[in-house]
Write a protein that holds these residues in place. Structure first.
Motif: not given
Length: 329
Positions: A188-205
């Motif tokens: 979906d982000r590639a179709e809109r010309g956006e970069g890779k999906p963001e990441t998130f942190d949870f419990l040390g990972f």
């Protein structure tokens, strides 16, 4: 704490994992992994409550406890605990809000507070207001939510802010993010010309959208938070320098326990590279500390050092099974 724990275990909901009997951080990590990879999740709300333990309102907390506990002796003990205050440099300061994080009973009281403020309300909201699927995983004051539709996510985020303010809590705007994350996020982000999906942190990972090498299907890679890894290596390096003159077997035995403890927590499938990096950095810190022992020790070579590393520093290994093997059982 043991008395109250047994009582509230009858009330706490299944998506609450922190500081509960027979529930570990990896159970919460498995739950969010399964939700993202096997359920209809396209958006993730990574939320953070600002200074939760420092802002818990005593009046609201006692109201919540009194809703379930009527024994005046227990209630009096809790009030004394909350009002005990803090002693620093011989000066006593009265406590009006908040709880001491090091106290044994604080995590349980935090769970009680958030059970009424958050858990019951989230369960009600997703049944009455959500159009699609909504998943919630909480570990004490750290929680992540998954949404099928972005409209649900935005409406919930606005409602969450109002809900927390009602009970003297506040979302940390700088650390609370709504991000596109899931099996369709890359396309979906590639179709809109956006970069890779963001990441998130949870419990040390750090959680990352990825694809399996074998068949290209969607998965979630989990790797040690880089900041957390650097902080641990820095701590080990400092202790090694401070104790560099101790006998080598003593240093090796201590390092072995440190490295093995790191593997026991961060040894999840897909995190092998971060484990190898941690081991390499620890080895470098050890030889650097040993070379500081004396003029003669400066000539210590890697070839000679390998004997000690092989003997004392365990190789990186994956300790935990895949989430779908453990969680689904």
């Amino acid at each position: 704490m043991q008395v109250l724990q047994n009582i509230y275990e009858e009330d706490f909901l299944g998506f609450s994992y922190g500081s509960r009997p027979e529930r570990k951080p990896h159970d919460a990590l498995d739950a969010i992994y399964i939700a993202i990879t096997q359920k209809k999740i396209n958006w993730v709300l990574d939320a953070d409550i600002r200074s939760f333990f420092d802002t818990v309102d005593h009046t609201w907390l006692m109201k919540f406890v009194e809703h379930r506990i009527s024994d005046p002796r227990i209630l009096r003990l809790l009030r004394k605990f909350l009002r005990a205050g803090v002693s620093e440099d011989g000066e006593w300061t009265k406590t009006v809000v908040g709880m001491p994080q090091g106290a044994v009973i604080s995590p349980l009281l935090a769970n009680i507070y958030l059970h009424y403020v958050l858990d019951l309300w989230v369960n009600w909201w997703r049944r009455h207001h959500a159009r699609g699927e909504v998943y919630f995983v909480r570990y004490v004051d750290d929680f992540v939510m998954g949404f099928q539709h972005p409209s649900d996510a935005r409406r919930f985020q606005a409602a969450l802010k109002e809900r927390l303010l009602k009970f003297c809590l506040e979302l940390h705007e700088g650390k609370t993010r709504l991000l596109e994350f899931g099996r369709f996020a890359n396309e979906d982000r590639a179709e809109r010309g956006e970069g890779k999906p963001e990441t998130f942190d949870f419990l040390g990972f750090t959680h990352i959208c990825a694809k399996r090498r074998k068949d290209g299907s969607f998965t979630v890679h989990r790797k040690t938070i880089a900041k957390r890894l650097r902080a641990k290596v820095s701590e080990v390096r400092e202790l090694l320098m401070r104790n560099r003159h101790r006998p080598l077997p003593e240093q090796g035995s201590w390092l072995k326990s440190v490295v093995r403890g790191h593997y026991n927590y961060f040894g999840v499938p897909g995190n092998r590279r971060a484990l190898d990096s941690f081991r390499t950095l620890v080895n470098k810190a050890w030889i650097k500390a040993l070379r500081k022992r004396s003029q003669k020790a400066r000539r210590l070579t890697w070839a000679r050092m390998q004997r000690w590393i092989i003997r004392w520093i365990p190789k990186a290994c994956i300790v935990h099974p895949y989430p779908n093997q453990r969680f689904c059982v």
